[in-house]
Motif scaffolding. Structure first.
Motif, PDB file in Angstrom:
ATOM      1  N   UNK A 224       0.829  -1.197   0.000  1.00  0.00           N
ATOM      2  CA  UNK A 224       0.000   0.000   0.000  1.00  0.00           C
ATOM      3  C   UNK A 224       0.865   1.249   0.000  1.00  0.00           C
ATOM      4  N   UNK A 225       0.442   2.231  -0.784  1.00  0.00           N
ATOM      5  CA  UNK A 225       1.146   3.506  -0.835  1.00  0.00           C
ATOM      6  C   UNK A 225       2.287   3.576  -1.814  1.00  0.00           C
ATOM      7  N   UNK A 226       2.690   2.440  -2.401  1.00  0.00           N
ATOM      8  CA  UNK A 226       3.777   2.463  -3.383  1.00  0.00           C
ATOM      9  C   UNK A 226       3.378   3.265  -4.616  1.00  0.00           C
ATOM     10  N   UNK A 227       4.326   4.034  -5.133  1.00  0.00           N
ATOM     11  CA  UNK A 227       4.162   4.661  -6.445  1.00  0.00           C
ATOM     12  C   UNK A 227       4.690   3.682  -7.489  1.00  0.00           C
ATOM     13  N   UNK A 252      -0.772   4.125  -9.100  1.00  0.00           N
ATOM     14  CA  UNK A 252      -0.211   3.890 -10.433  1.00  0.00           C
ATOM     15  C   UNK A 252       0.090   5.202 -11.146  1.00  0.00           C
ATOM     16  N   UNK A 253       1.266   5.255 -11.762  1.00  0.00           N
ATOM     17  CA  UNK A 253       1.607   6.346 -12.676  1.00  0.00           C
ATOM     18  C   UNK A 253       1.577   5.719 -14.061  1.00  0.00           C
ATOM     19  N   UNK A 254       0.530   6.008 -14.804  1.00  0.00           N
ATOM     20  CA  UNK A 254       0.228   5.298 -16.045  1.00  0.00           C
ATOM     21  C   UNK A 254       0.852   6.005 -17.244  1.00  0.00           C
ATOM     22  N   UNK A 271      -5.232   8.356 -11.658  1.00  0.00           N
ATOM     23  CA  UNK A 271      -5.221   9.809 -11.727  1.00  0.00           C
ATOM     24  C   UNK A 271      -3.928  10.350 -12.332  1.00  0.00           C
ATOM     25  N   UNK A 272      -2.808   9.703 -12.042  1.00  0.00           N
ATOM     26  CA  UNK A 272      -1.510  10.164 -12.551  1.00  0.00           C
ATOM     27  C   UNK A 272      -1.231   9.497 -13.898  1.00  0.00           C
ATOM     28  N   UNK A 273      -1.290  10.284 -14.958  1.00  0.00           N
ATOM     29  CA  UNK A 273      -1.194   9.736 -16.314  1.00  0.00           C
ATOM     30  C   UNK A 273      -0.244  10.581 -17.150  1.00  0.00           C
ATOM     31  N   UNK A 301       8.568  15.060 -14.440  1.00  0.00           N
ATOM     32  CA  UNK A 301       7.114  14.968 -14.692  1.00  0.00           C
ATOM     33  C   UNK A 301       6.464  13.987 -13.724  1.00  0.00           C
ATOM     34  N   UNK A 302       7.140  12.877 -13.436  1.00  0.00           N
ATOM     35  CA  UNK A 302       6.610  11.909 -12.478  1.00  0.00           C
ATOM     36  C   UNK A 302       6.439  12.559 -11.109  1.00  0.00           C
ATOM     37  N   UNK A 303       7.444  13.295 -10.660  1.00  0.00           N
ATOM     38  CA  UNK A 303       7.376  13.928  -9.339  1.00  0.00           C
ATOM     39  C   UNK A 303       6.269  14.972  -9.266  1.00  0.00           C
ATOM     40  N   UNK A 304       5.975  15.614 -10.403  1.00  0.00           N
ATOM     41  CA  UNK A 304       4.855  16.555 -10.426  1.00  0.00           C
ATOM     42  C   UNK A 304       3.535  15.849 -10.147  1.00  0.00           C
ATOM     43  N   UNK A 305       3.449  14.582 -10.547  1.00  0.00           N
ATOM     44  CA  UNK A 305       2.202  13.827 -10.387  1.00  0.00           C
ATOM     45  C   UNK A 305       2.112  13.094  -9.051  1.00  0.00           C
ATOM     46  N   UNK A 306       3.240  12.931  -8.366  1.00  0.00           N
ATOM     47  CA  UNK A 306       3.255  12.150  -7.126  1.00  0.00           C
ATOM     48  C   UNK A 306       3.494  13.003  -5.883  1.00  0.00           C
TER      49      UNK A 306
END
Length: 493
Positions: A224-227, A252-254, A271-273, A301-306
């Protein structure tokens, strides 16, 4: 075959009725031929056409051996190994069959001049061989694709480590893209009762693969909580990884390649796509050199979403094209878990970002029986859903494989075998109704894409018609004006 199909479709058939059915001498199956393995020699991978190499043949029913089951296949599906088999890459599968055939007198059956392919099925048990006690004629089943001998101690902690572990329908014969299939009894699992035959056949290989790769302790051991960075998050593998991440409390970062695929991920609950085509990521400067600046841009970009966090896990399967970026963006102590290399097998990455940050690369290949069973159990409970987008007939398997080869599909592509039409085989309507939107998500997206394509084509035709009509009016006006001027000139003269 008609008697078999009638028994399956009858609500009154018993195990005794199925046991009393006559087994035909032959059946229809999708095959590749050993004498055609060089048919695509000299062609680029993209130009190799499964429609030319896949055949629908009438083949003899194989002898049933100890620990095996003969299954009437109602539906199957296409996987990437179907494509690899059909284009004879990276190797012809007949080498696998030859080696397997040398193992024992029983395995000689597999070494044939044709290969019946397919690593998924949903159907009904017709016969079981000696030593099979858990399954009986009439049982409705799905099959996972791990074929294992288990004569070595190596496989008894994890059957995927057995030296005689193979993928059924790829490294063995008598696969699931056929009216009948031969499997080991420990490949069988209960068919999810709320799904149709074609829906139940779709998850098998990819669902089990994603479960081991992402959830199992043999893979990334997601918590739980893993990116979790998921490449191809709306595809055959990625769509199940996305569901597992969401169901397991991870984030999930899709990564997708179009707005339409991004919309599918949103509808699954992500949500993170990242639409990598829209954002223009090019991880390679040229054929031989990667671009670390693009890795950094991607990580930002990933860090912006997480909320400023790097990813704990990367769900890798594209391979060469993305692997350098995957290693770079993983957090310190994180895991890159890989199960395939669809863009190339030779992976390159900067090892400084691996060893100095204590990251791990984990190889993951399909799943053992327990992992496949757990993955199927989640489908049966309505926690994970099939990602079926389109269904073809057995005769159209070549086109289905072509669609997957050229990435013209979304999710999974199904194939009807004995099932005369879609929508049959549902036994639990109440559970189905609870999850009908999720079950149809990829179908609806496919229909929407088809409808949009039709609208665009119609608009283009209308526009062309308007242009043609306008040109014709202009041309007629010019001819009339010219004729009038000529006539007036004649009269004046």
């Amino acid at each position: 075959m008609k008697e078999i199909l009638d028994a399956i479709q009858s609500q009154d058939s018993t195990a005794a009725d199925f046991a009393a059915l006559s087994i035909p001498e032959s059946y229809r199956a999708v095959t590749v031929h050993k004498d055609e393995t060089e048919m695509f020699a000299g062609l680029a991978t993209r130009d190799k056409d499964p429609r030319k190499s896949l055949h629908l043949d009438e083949v003899p029913v194989p002898e049933l051996g100890p620990g095996e089951a003969l299954v009437a296949v109602m539906a199957s599906s296409v996987n990437y190994n179907t494509v690899w088999t059909s284009i004879f890459e990276p190797l012809s599968t007949f080498g696998f069959l030859e080696r397997y055939g040398k193992l024992s007198e029983l395995t000689k059956r597999h070494d044939l001049p044709y290969h019946i392919i397919g690593s998924d099925l949903a159907g009904v048990v017709l016969r079981t061989g000696p030593g099979v006690n858990a399954w009986h004629p009439g049982d409705e089943v799905v099959a996972h694709c791990l074929s294992v001998e288990l004569e070595s101690s190596d496989g008894h902690n994890d059957t995927m480590l057995d030296p005689e572990q193979r993928i059924w329908g790829f490294e063995t014969n008598f696969g699931g893209l056929a009216e009948l299939a031969l499997v080991k009894s420990n490949q069988l699992m209960p068919k999810p009762q709320h799904l149709s035959w074609e829906e139940a056949a779709a998850p098998g290989l990819v669902n089990s693969t994603a479960y081991r790769q992402l959830v199992s302790r043999n893979g990334a051991g997601m918590k739980q909580g893993d990116n979790v960075l998921i490449w191809g998050a709306s595809g055959g593998l990625g769509s199940y990884a996305t569901q597992f991440a969401l169901a397991g409390g991870a984030n999930p970062v899709c990564v997708v390649s179009s707005d339409q695929k991004a919309d599918i991920c949103r509808k699954m609950g992500a949500e993170a796509i990242i639409d990598r085509n829209a954002e223009g990521y090019k991880f390679w400067k040229d054929e031989h050199n990667q671009d670390p600046r693009e890795w950094k841009r991607f990580g930002k970009r990933i860090r912006e979403l997480t909320g400023g966090e790097d990813v704990d896990i990367v769900f890798e399967h594209p391979g060469r094209e993305t692997f350098g970026a995957s290693v770079y963006v993983t957090r310190k102590g994180g895991t890159i878990v890989t199960c395939a290399s669809t863009s190339g097998y030779n992976h390159e990455y900067d090892n400084r970002y691996l060893w100095m940050s204590l990251k791990k690369i984990v190889g993951s290949h399909f799943a053992n029986y327990r992992e496949a069973w757990e993955a199927n159990r989640l489908v049966a409970k309505g926690k994970i859903h099939p990602t079926l987008s389109k269904v073809y007939s057995l005769e159209e398997t070549g086109q289905a494989a072509y669609d997957v080869h050229r990435n013209l599909h979304q999710g999974k592509v199904g194939v009807l075998a004995l099932a005369p039409r879609e929508g049959l085989g549902v036994r639990n309507e109440e559970l189905r109704e609870q999850h009908i939107d999720a079950i149809n998500l990829f179908r609806d997206a496919s229909a929407e894409r088809t409808d949009k394509h039709s609208r665009d084509a119609s608009a283009e035709r209308t526009d062309k018609h308007s242009r043609d009509a306008a040109a014709e009016r202009t041309d007629k006006h010019s001819r009339d004006a010219s004729a009038e001027r000529t006539d007036k000139h004649s009269r004046d003269v």
